[in-house]
Scaffold this active site. Structure first.
Site, PDB file in Angstrom:
ATOM      1  N   GLU A  59     -14.541   0.845  36.959  1.00  0.00           N
ATOM      2  CA  GLU A  59     -14.277   1.954  36.984  1.00  0.00           C
ATOM      3  C   GLU A  59     -14.326   3.026  38.151  1.00  0.00           C
ATOM      4  O   GLU A  59     -13.332   3.909  38.275  1.00  0.00           O
ATOM      5  CB  GLU A  59     -15.517   2.639  35.935  1.00  0.00           C
ATOM      6  CG  GLU A  59     -15.297   4.297  35.587  1.00  0.00           C
ATOM      7  CD  GLU A  59     -16.423   4.816  34.802  1.00  0.00           C
ATOM      8  OE1 GLU A  59     -17.760   4.967  35.171  1.00  0.00           O
ATOM      9  OE2 GLU A  59     -16.204   5.090  33.376  1.00  0.00           O
ATOM     10  N   ASP A 106     -14.314  17.753  26.785  1.00  0.00           N
ATOM     11  CA  ASP A 106     -13.393  17.376  27.544  1.00  0.00           C
ATOM     12  C   ASP A 106     -13.344  15.902  27.741  1.00  0.00           C
ATOM     13  O   ASP A 106     -14.218  15.262  27.148  1.00  0.00           O
ATOM     14  CB  ASP A 106     -13.386  17.890  28.992  1.00  0.00           C
ATOM     15  CG  ASP A 106     -14.660  17.271  29.603  1.00  0.00           C
ATOM     16  OD1 ASP A 106     -15.732  17.038  28.991  1.00  0.00           O
ATOM     17  OD2 ASP A 106     -14.602  17.037  31.133  1.00  0.00           O
ATOM     18  N   TRP A 153     -23.971  11.999  21.225  1.00  0.00           N
ATOM     19  CA  TRP A 153     -22.692  11.975  22.301  1.00  0.00           C
ATOM     20  C   TRP A 153     -22.157  13.178  22.148  1.00  0.00           C
ATOM     21  O   TRP A 153     -22.539  14.191  21.418  1.00  0.00           O
ATOM     22  CB  TRP A 153     -21.675  10.834  21.450  1.00  0.00           C
ATOM     23  CG  TRP A 153     -21.009  10.164  22.653  1.00  0.00           C
ATOM     24  CD1 TRP A 153     -19.613  10.470  23.257  1.00  0.00           C
ATOM     25  CD2 TRP A 153     -21.716   9.239  23.713  1.00  0.00           C
ATOM     26  NE1 TRP A 153     -19.166   9.690  24.108  1.00  0.00           N
ATOM     27  CE2 TRP A 153     -20.421   8.993  24.396  1.00  0.00           C
ATOM     28  CE3 TRP A 153     -22.616   8.631  24.101  1.00  0.00           C
ATOM     29  CZ2 TRP A 153     -20.462   8.210  25.849  1.00  0.00           C
ATOM     30  CZ3 TRP A 153     -22.875   7.840  25.152  1.00  0.00           C
ATOM     31  CH2 TRP A 153     -21.830   7.562  26.024  1.00  0.00           C
ATOM     32  N   GLU A 178     -16.040  13.759  28.615  1.00  0.00           N
ATOM     33  CA  GLU A 178     -17.276  13.785  27.504  1.00  0.00           C
ATOM     34  C   GLU A 178     -18.600  14.662  27.911  1.00  0.00           C
ATOM     35  O   GLU A 178     -19.712  14.555  27.591  1.00  0.00           O
ATOM     36  CB  GLU A 178     -17.808  12.367  27.185  1.00  0.00           C
ATOM     37  CG  GLU A 178     -16.635  11.441  27.214  1.00  0.00           C
ATOM     38  CD  GLU A 178     -17.207  10.138  26.463  1.00  0.00           C
ATOM     39  OE1 GLU A 178     -17.613   9.235  27.352  1.00  0.00           O
ATOM     40  OE2 GLU A 178     -17.004   9.808  25.636  1.00  0.00           O
ATOM     41  N   GLU A 179     -18.203  15.642  28.842  1.00  0.00           N
ATOM     42  CA  GLU A 179     -19.508  16.595  29.366  1.00  0.00           C
ATOM     43  C   GLU A 179     -19.435  17.928  28.981  1.00  0.00           C
ATOM     44  O   GLU A 179     -20.351  18.615  28.523  1.00  0.00           O
ATOM     45  CB  GLU A 179     -19.354  16.342  30.891  1.00  0.00           C
ATOM     46  CG  GLU A 179     -19.620  14.979  31.405  1.00  0.00           C
ATOM     47  CD  GLU A 179     -19.591  14.716  32.643  1.00  0.00           C
ATOM     48  OE1 GLU A 179     -20.080  13.889  33.349  1.00  0.00           O
ATOM     49  OE2 GLU A 179     -18.584  15.558  33.489  1.00  0.00           O
TER      50      GLU A 179
HETATM   51  C1  NOJ Z   1     -21.202   9.085  29.853  1.00  0.00           C
HETATM   52  C2  NOJ Z   1     -19.711   9.397  29.653  1.00  0.00           C
HETATM   53  O1  NOJ Z   1     -18.877   8.466  29.464  1.00  0.00           O
HETATM   54  C3  NOJ Z   1     -19.517   9.894  31.364  1.00  0.00           C
HETATM   55  O2  NOJ Z   1     -18.190  10.410  31.153  1.00  0.00           O
HETATM   56  C4  NOJ Z   1     -20.429  11.059  31.581  1.00  0.00           C
HETATM   57  O3  NOJ Z   1     -20.176  11.301  32.948  1.00  0.00           O
HETATM   58  C5  NOJ Z   1     -21.703  10.369  31.669  1.00  0.00           C
HETATM   59  N1  NOJ Z   1     -22.146  10.099  30.461  1.00  0.00           N
HETATM   60  C6  NOJ Z   1     -22.869  11.419  31.738  1.00  0.00           C
HETATM   61  O4  NOJ Z   1     -22.569  12.600  31.057  1.00  0.00           O
HETATM   62  C1  NOJ Z   2     -16.520   7.767  30.733  1.00  0.00           C
HETATM   63  C2  NOJ Z   2     -15.075   8.600  30.742  1.00  0.00           C
HETATM   64  O1  NOJ Z   2     -15.468   9.699  31.528  1.00  0.00           O
HETATM   65  C3  NOJ Z   2     -14.401   8.653  29.623  1.00  0.00           C
HETATM   66  O2  NOJ Z   2     -13.223   9.475  29.695  1.00  0.00           O
HETATM   67  C4  NOJ Z   2     -14.141   7.233  28.843  1.00  0.00           C
HETATM   68  O3  NOJ Z   2     -13.380   7.615  27.774  1.00  0.00           O
HETATM   69  C5  NOJ Z   2     -15.215   6.208  28.996  1.00  0.00           C
HETATM   70  N1  NOJ Z   2     -16.073   6.325  29.930  1.00  0.00           N
HETATM   71  C6  NOJ Z   2     -15.010   4.908  28.372  1.00  0.00           C
HETATM   72  O4  NOJ Z   2     -14.134   4.518  29.413  1.00  0.00           O
END
Ligand code: NOJ
Ligand code: NOJ
Length: 581
Positions: A425, A197, A141, A200-201
């Site tokens: 979402e 960030d 992750w 999560e990227e």
């Molecule tokens: C899952 C993350 O929660 C999401 O924010 C991200 O865009 C995708 N993985 C792709 O990296």
């Molecule tokens: C993806 C989002 O990018 C992230 O900010 C969030 O924490 C997770 N999904 C779970 O909702």
């Protein structure tokens, strides 16, 4: 004929403004109970969609495939519970006390769970997500994510302040404080470390993370003072001062917007910045730009640039006037599910505007600066920089149009909400159909907080009023809370061309510069690429050595020898302009 055309254009725009306002108002009425119920359904142990979740655990969404969101994220949970705690502590819903205590217990358990980011004392607090039975998630992750502990501290401090104020001081001191303190100490010790960030990227420094960390340090210092732990209060205040200084470096004066991340190789236009504005809104702080308050000139200029970046890339936005609301997403380069608008980001735009209206109405005036002029010109092409009292027609024209604009974003969300009222979402950029995780808890919380702001509801201040920073040239050194500053600011600039994903950091011979440890190096902002920049608070009249490093996929490359050196000034600030070697 000409009169008729002009008149019908005016009538058409008046009626569409009224239609948007009416549909936003109607949506608030129908969606509010659905959003509240949808949010509560996702909290264990008895939420109807969260079976298997321990008490107080917030699931991100009940979706188990495409995507699997049946986990608990510290960020989502803390933002959701901040909304719940605000409702409880202001008396909007006094039935929420038990859930809040469950949340507190669940989070204090999660703090102690060893996980791939570490143990409670070795970095584990930065772990972004856990299984809903309170065990560690051990898959690959984007970790750590250092906004989580700050957001959790903010939620719990709001609760602690309320209980303390109502006389429950023992519970705050003995039970809440030790848990809050763990998160605060983590931020105080790690604020200048690289983080993923909120999406999560991107691993670099991130505006949202820096801003929510700053907020948590200010509130943490105030609570520590109240509890008589003065040494900690000054530790948190000095971290807050450094964070506030660093926060300024994300502003891109040329583009007129806030660059979301120091890394990532994107435009930097990102809902990250709008979410920051609403989640660090302090109704007592006026339109201060130093904390990017919702009505500050920088946050408004940024909002326009952010919103405009989606006008041409989502086909559901085509045909919409260039000054009317559109669907917005995380950032224009997004490719997650092919890149679509999100409910929570579109609602955040509305919320920032409602927050701004709250402050303008409360202070009885509105100021247009050169920085915010492009934002205001959307609503009156002839407006000029100046301060407009609430008795003026300019104030009336602008605030009426901005309310309509804000309602337009709610109306977009209303238009793309299916008949049952459920919020996922994302919604499809071409068809508007729901996409990705169904019943996203954060989407429901975003609806509730936007609706509250629309009705003029405000929540407790966090101490943003009157903060100043020593970072900008010409201002004397000083700190936000009035404690005598014992640092000077050095503005480092390094010209360096980098490849995609590669970032520049600063490291040097003293603890403020990480003691030569690349893991403690300070990230520079690429807002003015290829000129990387960071302002750092350093001890005065001190000889130091430093170097820049570049980090790419974890691999560190040092500048060639010898080390660079400087002696900091006795007061004020200094500039170091360097070029990679
Ligand atoms: C899952 C993350 O929660 C999401 O924010 C991200 O865009 C995708 N993985 C792709 O990296
Ligand atoms: C993806 C989002 O990018 C992230 O900010 C969030 O924490 C997770 N999904 C779970 O909702």
């Amino acid at each position: 004929m000409r009169t008729f055309v002009v008149l019908s254009v005016i009538l058409a725009s008046v009626s569409s403004a009224l239609a948007q306002t009416a549909s936003a108002a109607a949506y608030v009425v129908t969606e509010s109970p659905i959003a509240k119920a949808g949010l509560l359904a996702n909290i264990g142990p008895s939420g109807s969609k969260s079976s298997g979740a321990k008490a107080g655990i917030v699931i991100a969404s009940p979706s188990t495939t495409n995507p699997d969101y049946l986990y608990t994220w510290t960020r989502d949970s803390s933002l959701v519970f901040k909304a719940i705690i605000d409702q409880y502590t202001t008396g909007l819903d006094t039935s929420l006390r038990g859930l809040i205590d469950d949340f507190f217990t669940a989070e204090s358990t999660l703090q102690q769970v060893s996980n791939p980011s570490g143990t409670v004392s070795t970095g584990g607090l930065g772990e972004p997500k856990f299984n809903i039975d309170e065990t560690a998630f051990t898959g690959a992750w984007g970790r750590p994510q250092r906004d989580g502990p700050a957001l959790r501290a903010t939620a719990l401090i709001t609760y602690a302040n309320y209980l303390y104020g109502s006389g429950n001081t023992t519970f705050v001191t003995n039970t809440l404080w030790p848990v809050i303190k763990l998160d605060l100490d983590y931020i105080a010790n790690n604020w200048n470390q690289t983080t993923f960030d909120l999406w999560e990227e991107v691993s670099s420094s991130s505006f949202f993370t820096t801003a929510v960390q700053h907020r948590s340090m200010r509130e943490g210092a105030a609570l520590a003072t109240k509890l008589g732990v003065t040494a900690l209060a000054s530790t948190y205040t000095s971290a807050a001062d450094s964070l506030l200084c660093f926060l300024q470096s994300y502003w891109n004066p040329t583009g007129g917007y806030i660059t979301a991340n120091t890394g990532g190789g994107r435009s930097g236009k990102d809902a990250n910045t709008v979410l920051t504005s609403i989640h660090t809104f302090d109704p007592a702080a006026g339109c201060d730009a130093v904390t990017f308050q919702p009505c500050s000139d920088k946050a408004l200029a940024n909002l326009k640039v952010y919103v405009d970046s989606f006008r041409s890339i989502y086909s559901i936005n085509s045909g919409i006037a260039s000054n009317a609301a559109v669907a917005t997403g995380r950032y224009p380069e997004d490719s997650y599910y092919n890149g679509n608008p999100w409910y929570l980001t579109t609602l955040a735009v509305a919320e920032q505007l409602y927050d701004a209206l709250i402050v303008w109405n409360a202070q009885g005036s509105l100021t247009v600066t050169a920085t915010s002029l492009p934002f205001f010109q959307q609503f009156s092409s002839s407006v000029t920089a100046g301060t407009y009292a609430s008795s003026s027609t300019t104030f009336a024209t602008l605030t009426t149009s901005i309310k309509t604009f804000a309602d337009g974003f709610v109306a977009i969300v209303a238009k793309y909400t299916p008949s049952g009222g459920g919020l996922s979402e994302q919604y499809d950029k071409a068809t508007g159909a729901q996409l990705s995780a169904a019943d996203l808890t954060w989407s429901y919380a975003a609806a509730l907080t936007a609706f509250e702001a629309r009705s003029g509801t405000t929540f407790a201040s966090w101490g943003a009023a009157g903060l100043t920073t020593s970072c900008s040239a010409g201002t004397s050194t000083g700190s936000g809370s009035g404690s005598g500053a014992d640092t000077v600011t050095v503005n480092f600039q390094e010209t360096a061309t980098t490849t995609f994903g590669e970032n520049i950091y600063l490291v040097g011979s003293i603890s403020e510069l990480g003691n030569w440890d690349p893991n403690s190096a300070i990230a520079l902002s690429a807002a003015n690429y290829p000129n990387w920049q960071v302002s750092v608070a350093l001890p005065p009249s001190t000889a130091i050595q430093y170097k820049y490093i570049r980090i790419f996929n974890g691999a560190v490359t040092w500048e060639s020898d010898p080390n660079r050196s400087l002696t900091t000034p006795a007061s004020g600030s200094a500039n170091e302009n360097d070029t990679w070697r």
